[in-house]
Write an enzyme that holds these catalytic residues in place. Structure first.
Site, PDB file in Angstrom:
ATOM      1  N   ALA A   1       0.824  -1.218   0.000  1.00  0.00           N
ATOM      2  CA  ALA A   1       0.000   0.000   0.000  1.00  0.00           C
ATOM      3  C   ALA A   1       0.856   1.265   0.000  1.00  0.00           C
ATOM      4  O   ALA A   1       0.600   2.198  -0.772  1.00  0.00           O
ATOM      5  CB  ALA A   1      -0.936  -0.006   1.210  1.00  0.00           C
ATOM      6  N   GLU A   2       1.877   1.295   0.845  1.00  0.00           N
ATOM      7  CA  GLU A   2       2.727   2.489   0.927  1.00  0.00           C
ATOM      8  C   GLU A   2       3.495   2.719  -0.371  1.00  0.00           C
ATOM      9  O   GLU A   2       3.610   3.854  -0.831  1.00  0.00           O
ATOM     10  CB  GLU A   2       3.718   2.375   2.095  1.00  0.00           C
ATOM     11  CG  GLU A   2       3.080   2.218   3.446  1.00  0.00           C
ATOM     12  CD  GLU A   2       2.799   0.768   3.832  1.00  0.00           C
ATOM     13  OE1 GLU A   2       2.385   0.549   4.980  1.00  0.00           O
ATOM     14  OE2 GLU A   2       2.969  -0.150   2.992  1.00  0.00           O
ATOM     15  N   VAL A   3       3.996   1.659  -0.963  1.00  0.00           N
ATOM     16  CA  VAL A   3       4.741   1.783  -2.216  1.00  0.00           C
ATOM     17  C   VAL A   3       3.805   2.239  -3.334  1.00  0.00           C
ATOM     18  O   VAL A   3       4.166   3.111  -4.142  1.00  0.00           O
ATOM     19  CB  VAL A   3       5.459   0.462  -2.578  1.00  0.00           C
ATOM     20  CG1 VAL A   3       6.140   0.559  -3.933  1.00  0.00           C
ATOM     21  CG2 VAL A   3       6.489   0.094  -1.496  1.00  0.00           C
TER      22      VAL A   3
END
Length: 138
Positions: free
Chosen positions: A43-45
């Site tokens: 999700a962060e990437v």
């Protein structure tokens, strides 16, 4: 953080991320590791990829990243290289169910970086933890 929780509910696993600048949501993303068969599609990437298409490096330094779970070393690398300086997460890695795979936490990672990354955990922790509980018992 509530928007990150909403993103996590959309995805195939309980991970969601929102990046904010000047109290305005810039990007939202969720984990697509399974559907894309891509271990980097955390999700962060995914959020960082979108952010980098929208803002230049100097514009990203004032962004704040909200995420359901404490970022993994992979996500921390993307966050570091993106220029984002602030992270708020809900559930520590050790409580998420992935700690048996990842044994370094975000603060340890940040402590070895050449610039400061501010990290605050425990935001809406119970609500975030509920997502993992449902996922692991489904």
């Amino acid at each position: 953080m509530r928007l990150a929780i909403d993103e996590a509910k959309i995805g195939e696993t309980p991970y969601g991320c929102v990046i904010v600048k000047d109290n305005r949501v810039i990007v939202q993303a969720y984990n697509t590791v399974r559907s894309e068969n891509d271990p980097t599609a955390q999700a962060e990437v995914n959020a960082i990829r979108k952010l980098c298409q929208l803002l230049e490096p100097g514009e990203r330094k004032d962004c704040m990243l909200f995420t359901i779970c404490e970022p993994t070393p992979l996500s921390m690398s993307a966050i570091f290289y993106s220029g984002v300086k602030k992270i708020v997460y809900g559930v520590p890695i050790k409580m998420s169910g992935i700690s048996r795979k990842v044994s370094i936490n975000a603060k340890e990672f940040a402590g070895r970086c050449s610039r400061e990354i501010v990290i605050k955990g425990g935001k809406l922790q119970n609500e975030c933890l509920e997502l993992f509980t449902k996922f692991h018992h489904a």
